[in-house]
Design a protein around this motif. Structure first.
Motif, short mmCIF file in Angstrom:
data_model
loop_
_atom_site.label_atom_id
_atom_site.label_comp_id
_atom_site.label_asym_id
_atom_site.label_seq_id
_atom_site.Cartn_x
_atom_site.Cartn_y
_atom_site.Cartn_z
N GLY A 151 -4.93 7.50 -1.32
CA GLY A 151 -4.41 8.44 -0.34
C GLY A 151 -3.61 7.81 0.79
N SER A 152 -3.89 6.56 1.10
CA SER A 152 -3.17 5.89 2.19
C SER A 152 -1.88 5.21 1.73
N VAL A 153 -1.59 5.26 0.44
CA VAL A 153 -0.36 4.66 -0.08
C VAL A 153 0.73 5.73 -0.01
N SER A 154 1.51 5.68 1.05
CA SER A 154 2.48 6.76 1.31
C SER A 154 3.51 6.93 0.19
N ALA B 102 2.11 9.43 -2.24
CA ALA B 102 1.62 10.70 -1.70
C ALA B 102 2.25 11.94 -2.34
N SER C 245 -8.91 6.68 -3.05
CA SER C 245 -8.51 5.33 -3.40
C SER C 245 -7.02 5.06 -3.18
#
Length: 94
Positions: free
Chosen positions: A70-73, A76, A68
């Motif tokens: 993981g793509s929000v750098s 990270a 949910s």
């Protein structure tokens, strides 16, 4: 200082989850699965507070959190801290 008998893995996971919850709460942008991440972080926090987390359930929560956010750098590095803290509990007993 930890309480008598407190597992250092629990302390590490408690800290990592609390930090990610704070960072997620202060993240300014909305994204589709934010609610899932918040719910699963709350579930992890509850397991840690109980003192005897179930490894399979922790890993499931971790997978949902990674999926949910993981793509929000920006999140990270803290997400990786949670993953490392869960990994300290080892493999499933199978």
């Amino acid at each position: 200082m930890t309480e008598k008998g407190d597992d250092p893995r629990l302390s590490g996971l408690r800290f990592a989850v609390a930090r990610l919850r704070r960072e997620l709460a202060s993240y300014p942008s909305e994204f589709r699965d934010r609610g899932i991440a918040e719910e699963e972080l709350a579930a992890l926090a509850s397991m840690v507070a109980g003192g005897d987390p179930e490894i399979l359930r922790m890993r499931r929560s971790l997978l949902l959190i990674v999926g949910s956010i993981g793509s929000v750098s920006a999140l990270a590095p803290t997400l990786m801290d949670v993953r490392r803290a869960v990994d300290l509990f080892g493999e499933l007993g199978h």
